[in-house]
Write an enzyme that holds these catalytic residues in place. Sequence first.
Site, PDB file in Angstrom:
ATOM      1  N   GLU A   1       0.859  -1.188   0.000  1.00  0.00           N
ATOM      2  CA  GLU A   1       0.000   0.000   0.000  1.00  0.00           C
ATOM      3  C   GLU A   1       0.894   1.236   0.000  1.00  0.00           C
ATOM      4  O   GLU A   1       1.043   1.898  -1.017  1.00  0.00           O
ATOM      5  CB  GLU A   1      -0.929  -0.027   1.213  1.00  0.00           C
ATOM      6  CG  GLU A   1      -1.895   1.134   1.273  1.00  0.00           C
ATOM      7  CD  GLU A   1      -2.726   1.141   2.553  1.00  0.00           C
ATOM      8  OE1 GLU A   1      -3.709   1.903   2.590  1.00  0.00           O
ATOM      9  OE2 GLU A   1      -2.388   0.418   3.522  1.00  0.00           O
TER      10      GLU A   1
ATOM     11  N   ASP B   1     -12.644  -0.949   3.161  1.00  0.00           N
ATOM     12  CA  ASP B   1     -11.599  -0.652   4.144  1.00  0.00           C
ATOM     13  C   ASP B   1     -12.199  -0.002   5.389  1.00  0.00           C
ATOM     14  O   ASP B   1     -12.478  -0.672   6.371  1.00  0.00           O
ATOM     15  CB  ASP B   1     -10.494   0.203   3.526  1.00  0.00           C
ATOM     16  CG  ASP B   1      -9.169   0.102   4.256  1.00  0.00           C
ATOM     17  OD1 ASP B   1      -9.097  -0.636   5.252  1.00  0.00           O
ATOM     18  OD2 ASP B   1      -8.200   0.755   3.833  1.00  0.00           O
TER      19      ASP B   1
END
Length: 347
Positions: A193, A271
């Site tokens: 990420e 998320d």
Amino acid sequence: MTYPKIELHVHLEGAIRPQTLFALAAKNKVTLPVDTLQELEDFYVFSDFNHFVDVWNVTTDVLFDADDFRRVVVEYAKEAASFGVSYFEGIFSPGQYYVRGIDGQALFEGFTDGIQAAREETGVEVRLTPDLDRRRPIEISERIVADAVKFRDRGIVGLGLGGRERADPASKFADVFRFARDHGLASVPHAGEDAGPESVRDVIDVLHAHRVRHGIRAIEDATLVDEIIDRDIVLDVCPTSNLRTRVIADWKDHPLPELIASGIPLTINTDDPAMFGTDLGVEHRLAIEAGADPRALFEAGILGQLAGDEVADRLRAIADAHWGVGAVGAGGVGTADAAAGGAGSAR
């Protein structure tokens, strides 16, 4: 047109909507940094990563007992059901509560009780994967894993690793992940990420990841992409999250179209939906516009889910009932299914 969905990457604390947070604060006599629900809703409007941390801390500070933890599971199950979700895996962060002195037994009992309540109230099948935090002492991680193993027969199916990837290497957690795997929990760490493909390779090689949460920067390494495909490792992609945390500066720069075209099996996820101002409908519309095939996303969810063969069979039956028995586009490559669903019909 509604189509079935699977979500494998949602932080339950990050899914608590302002109305629930406001009610829990009142119940538990917690003073919020605002006085009204409208002010709280405004506080939730994301500005930068530090603001995200502030909202996260406020949210976790209002959760105290088993009923609170059960409630957040059920409330997200209701939201997920409204978007056609048949199955989701929720993430929670025990370390946040251990440092506040909250008992691990009550914590895990509350979250796992939410699995049964969610099934009864919504029909959605839920499993849970507690997250370790790279920044916390390894002793807390060891405690989390020990508690997680005790609840593996009540719906704890995997172990995650969160926090800034550059904070500590995956190797620091090799022993606790080995213990978890030896006791029946899968490995589902965050990686790729805010760090590059080397972070993805690290969790695959060192932590033996079954899935990689995010993993979007794997696309920068063609050899790694091939390995991910060969090993059926699913990436849990969260498009809006990547923009909100500034991992990706602009939507036009997001690698989702490349990931889809590569054939990597991937799922689409929220998320932290409440904190990032999104929902599963928004995320699927973005994915379809990027070329994803809804059935391929669902099939990747079946491949990546950790609940086992019985749940997998039920999910396949749902897919066959909706789309019919037949082939599916590899890894999410756009097909006629995507055209039939349409970007405006992701709900």
